[in-house]
Design a protein around this motif. Structure first.
Motif, mmCIF file in Angstrom:
data_model
loop_
_atom_site.group_PDB
_atom_site.id
_atom_site.type_symbol
_atom_site.label_atom_id
_atom_site.label_comp_id
_atom_site.label_asym_id
_atom_site.label_seq_id
_atom_site.Cartn_x
_atom_site.Cartn_y
_atom_site.Cartn_z
ATOM 1 N N UNK A 28 -14.176 -7.856 -2.477
ATOM 2 C CA UNK A 28 -14.442 -6.609 -1.771
ATOM 3 C C UNK A 28 -14.124 -6.772 -0.284
ATOM 4 N N UNK A 29 -13.505 -5.739 0.285
ATOM 5 C CA UNK A 29 -13.266 -5.707 1.725
ATOM 6 C C UNK A 29 -14.577 -5.336 2.400
ATOM 7 N N UNK A 44 -2.351 -10.211 -0.953
ATOM 8 C CA UNK A 44 -1.198 -10.584 -1.773
ATOM 9 C C UNK A 44 -0.741 -9.398 -2.619
ATOM 10 N N UNK A 45 -1.694 -8.658 -3.176
ATOM 11 C CA UNK A 45 -1.343 -7.500 -3.995
ATOM 12 C C UNK A 45 -0.617 -6.439 -3.179
ATOM 13 N N UNK A 46 -1.083 -6.167 -1.973
ATOM 14 C CA UNK A 46 -0.419 -5.180 -1.114
ATOM 15 C C UNK A 46 1.027 -5.594 -0.844
ATOM 16 N N UNK A 47 1.238 -6.866 -0.541
ATOM 17 C CA UNK A 47 2.590 -7.366 -0.274
ATOM 18 C C UNK A 47 3.452 -7.294 -1.532
ATOM 19 N N UNK A 48 2.907 -7.729 -2.636
ATOM 20 C CA UNK A 48 3.642 -7.741 -3.896
ATOM 21 C C UNK A 48 4.086 -6.324 -4.284
ATOM 22 N N UNK A 49 3.197 -5.353 -4.183
ATOM 23 C CA UNK A 49 3.545 -3.976 -4.540
ATOM 24 C C UNK A 49 4.586 -3.390 -3.591
ATOM 25 N N UNK A 105 0.035 -7.746 7.622
ATOM 26 C CA UNK A 105 0.685 -6.587 8.242
ATOM 27 C C UNK A 105 0.814 -5.435 7.258
ATOM 28 N N UNK A 106 1.234 -5.734 6.037
ATOM 29 C CA UNK A 106 1.386 -4.696 5.017
ATOM 30 C C UNK A 106 0.027 -4.090 4.683
ATOM 31 N N UNK A 107 -0.978 -4.938 4.481
ATOM 32 C CA UNK A 107 -2.324 -4.451 4.165
ATOM 33 C C UNK A 107 -2.829 -3.516 5.257
ATOM 34 N N UNK A 114 -3.306 5.352 5.039
ATOM 35 C CA UNK A 114 -4.276 6.041 4.186
ATOM 36 C C UNK A 114 -5.274 6.823 5.029
ATOM 37 N N UNK A 115 -5.713 6.234 6.130
ATOM 38 C CA UNK A 115 -6.646 6.924 7.026
ATOM 39 C C UNK A 115 -5.966 8.139 7.641
ATOM 40 N N UNK A 116 -4.728 7.984 8.085
ATOM 41 C CA UNK A 116 -3.985 9.098 8.683
ATOM 42 C C UNK A 116 -3.788 10.228 7.675
#
Length: 127
Positions: A28-29, A44-49, A105-107, A114-116
């Motif tokens: 969890x963040x 890692x998931x954010x980068x991978x996607x 950076x990607x995350x 998403x916030x924007x």
């Protein structure tokens, strides 16, 4: 956490406001504002996607592109006997510094977008 806050406050004169991210093994963040505890799995998931769906491409002429590609090729996930996931470069002498820097950076970029998107007013409907 206090030490991270001190480091961030030392960078406040820079043009881009810094964030502090502690990479964790959790799921969890935690945190907000400019201080976060983020599971390595999320990074890692954010980068991978982003790489898989073509939102992120590595330009061959970019500084350190060859090193980044080599680090990406060496980066693996291992599942321990207890079922925990571990991420990193497992080959002797391999590094994953660029992979994690890019993943951070990607995350962060995805979080900001998403916030924007949530703050953007809904388009007006035409009658």
């Amino acid at each position: 956490m206090r030490r991270d806050r001190d480091r961030v406050e030392g960078l406040t004169g820079e043009r881009v406001p810094p964030i502090a991210v502690t990479i964790t093994g959790g799921d969890t963040v935690h945190g907000g504002g400019r201080h976060f505890r983020v599971p390595k799995r999320d990074l890692v998931t954010a980068l991978q996607l982003a790489l898989q769906d073509g939102r992120l491409k590595i330009a061959a002429e970019a500084d350190h592109a060859d090193t980044l590609v080599r680090e990406l090729a060496d980066f693996r996930v291992k599942i321990t006997a207890g079922g925990a996931d571990q991420y990193g470069a497992w080959r002797e002498g391999a590094h994953d510094d660029l992979v994690l820097a890019l993943a951070l950076s990607v995350w962060w970029a995805e979080r900001v977008m998403a916030i924007a998107a949530r703050q953007r007013p809904a388009p007006e409907r035409k009658p």
